[in-house]
Design a protein around this motif. Structure first.
Motif, PDB file in Angstrom:
ATOM      1  N   UNK A   1     -41.051 -89.534   4.808  1.00 55.30           N
ATOM      2  CA  UNK A   1     -40.682 -90.161   6.078  1.00 55.30           C
ATOM      3  C   UNK A   1     -41.539 -91.405   6.286  1.00 55.30           C
ATOM      4  N   UNK A   2     -41.194 -92.500   5.605  1.00 56.01           N
ATOM      5  CA  UNK A   2     -42.086 -93.669   5.621  1.00 56.01           C
ATOM      6  C   UNK A   2     -42.322 -94.256   7.003  1.00 56.01           C
ATOM      7  N   UNK A   3     -41.364 -94.139   7.898  1.00 57.43           N
ATOM      8  CA  UNK A   3     -41.566 -94.758   9.221  1.00 57.43           C
ATOM      9  C   UNK A   3     -42.619 -94.019  10.027  1.00 57.43           C
ATOM     10  N   UNK A   4     -42.943 -92.810   9.600  1.00 58.02           N
ATOM     11  CA  UNK A   4     -43.994 -92.055  10.275  1.00 58.02           C
ATOM     12  C   UNK A   4     -45.228 -91.965   9.389  1.00 58.02           C
ATOM     13  N   UNK A   5     -45.193 -92.707   8.279  1.00 61.24           N
ATOM     14  CA  UNK A   5     -46.297 -92.660   7.327  1.00 61.24           C
ATOM     15  C   UNK A   5     -46.531 -91.224   6.865  1.00 61.24           C
ATOM     16  N   UNK A   6     -45.469 -90.485   6.703  1.00 58.68           N
ATOM     17  CA  UNK A   6     -45.630 -89.069   6.382  1.00 58.68           C
ATOM     18  C   UNK A   6     -44.911 -88.690   5.083  1.00 58.68           C
ATOM     19  N   UNK A   7     -45.678 -88.090   4.173  1.00 57.54           N
ATOM     20  CA  UNK A   7     -45.070 -87.500   2.976  1.00 57.54           C
ATOM     21  C   UNK A   7     -45.581 -86.065   2.927  1.00 57.54           C
TER      22      UNK A   7
END
Ligand code: SF4
Length: 390
Positions: A188-194
């Motif tokens: 989830x790049x828009x949340x800086x989350x992998x």
């Protein structure tokens, strides 16, 4: 709508993997939902477009090598879409880079499939779906899901959507590859989350067996309506009686004695009422729709909301103001971008080196917030919490 977007409108199963956390918890929901038309929103269409761009990059890199001019021509078609934003390029790069990081370390070239249709009907009747990117390398099956939303980070751990895809992929590929482990990832790049999670194949197969009777119930429309967090995306969320009754059960607390609520009762009320706001919003949206159709909602009506004003032509209007002696300084305001916005417009490395590493960014702890005991974050210890609260 462009042809490319239409291509990605994936057909989905009644027991869709993306809604599995709902039908696993509230089995009759899928059949109840059939009475409601499926709708889409701008966010979903935006996500579809970002997926299309990501798919193009993945195909170019992994499965369908193409010349730069073919790639640019295809990309330019997406850029013409009304929902296109430049940041889609940056976020799909993050997605591609993550997948590259998985495959680069592999001693033998892995098997990669992009937008792969997978059947999991051995576990859920008529179940099928599309996996964003499937990788098989060594003894591990990687199921990767790209999410463009920026609501809340979705965790890969025990994620039923990805587990269903993994089950289907295992059935399809286990004859060819010695799969022993499954690795799930949600990017989830828009949340800086992998978010990543790995489990042995036995664990996954056991889970698959455990959901078979639940999936059958859901397919038959049987079982009990169980409201919860999963109601958020249910098409019946406004009119569902079980959901309404859950909130009306809050009234039970009014009979409690003594006059002041205990901390235990406060906790119980908050658990019961945590989704009440979104439920009331869904009810309002439904009621407005009914009023606009001419149907009666007792005690309510549709009225015109507050209007807004806008320039007929801002350039012409401002020119007119200036010609009449109004100073430029009165017409415009210049405000600095917030850190989050600036991070969005700069490249990641640029943002880091020019601002973070040069000491121009100060990070402060977030305000104390209330969370359920099951939340993964650590509780603030009481002395800190008290001073922060002050
Ligand atoms: S709104 Fe919630 S309780 Fe009602 S059917 Fe949908 S998921 Fe089940």
């Amino acid at each position: 709508m462009t042809k490319e977007i239409a291509h990605s409108e994936r057909a989905h199963a009644l027991l869709s993997a993306s809604a599995s956390s709902r039908w696993l918890a509230c089995t009759p929901s899928v059949r109840l939902e059939e009475q409601f038309e499926e709708t889409t929103c701008t966010y979903a269409e935006e996500g579809t477009l970002a997926h299309e761009i990501g798919e193009l990059k993945l195909r170019k890199h992994f499965t369908e090598p193409m010349g730069q001019s073919t790639f640019t021509r295809r990309l330019n078609k997406f850029k013409k879409h009304e929902l296109y934003q430049d940041e889609m390029l940056k976020h799909t790069d993050t997605y591609l880079e993550y997948l590259q990081s998985i495959t680069l370390g592999m001693p033998v070239a892995p098997y990669v499939a992009v937008e792969k249709k997978i059947k999991y009907d051995a576990y859920a009747p008529e179940g099928f779906g599309t996996v964003d990117c499937l990788i098989i390398g060594g003894d591990t099956l990687y199921v990767n899901d790209f999410k463009y939303g920026k609501g809340v980070p979705v965790q890969a751990e025990d994620n039923p959507q990805l587990k269903l895809y993994a089950l289907g992929a295992y059935l399809e590929y286990s004859f060819l590859y010695p799969i022993k482990n499954v690795s799930l990832a949600i990017i989830q790049p828009r949340l800086d989350s992998i978010s990543e999670w790995t489990c042995p194949i036995e664990y996954l197969l056991e889970w698959g067996e455990s959901i078979k009777p639940i999936a059958q119930k859901a397919f038959n429309g049987e079982g009990e309506f169980i409201p919860g967090e999963h109601c958020k995306f249910c098409r019946a969320k406004a009119q569902c009686r079980a959901r309404a009754e859950e909130f009306s059960a809050l009234a039970d607390f009014t009979n409690l004695k003594p006059p002041l609520l205990s901390n235990e009762e406060v906790g119980q009320m908050l658990v019961k009422g945590q989704h009440i706001k979104s439920w009331v919003e869904a009810l309002k949206e439904y009621a407005l729709g009914e009023c606009l159709k001419g149907n009666e909602i007792a005690g309510w009506k549709a009225v015109e909301g507050r209007g807004s004003r806008d320039y007929v032509n801002i350039d012409v209007a401002f020119k007119h103001l200036k010609e009449n002696g109004i100073d430029d300084a009165l017409l415009y305001e210049r405000t600095p971008l917030t850190v989050a916005k600036l991070e969005k417009v700069l490249k990641k490395e640029e943002y880091r080196s020019l601002l973070e590493e040069a000491g121009h960014i100060v990070k402060s702890a977030g305000k104390p917030a209330l969370a359920l005991a099951s939340d993964k974050r650590q509780a603030i210890s009481p002395p800190d919490a008290a001073s922060d609260f002050q």
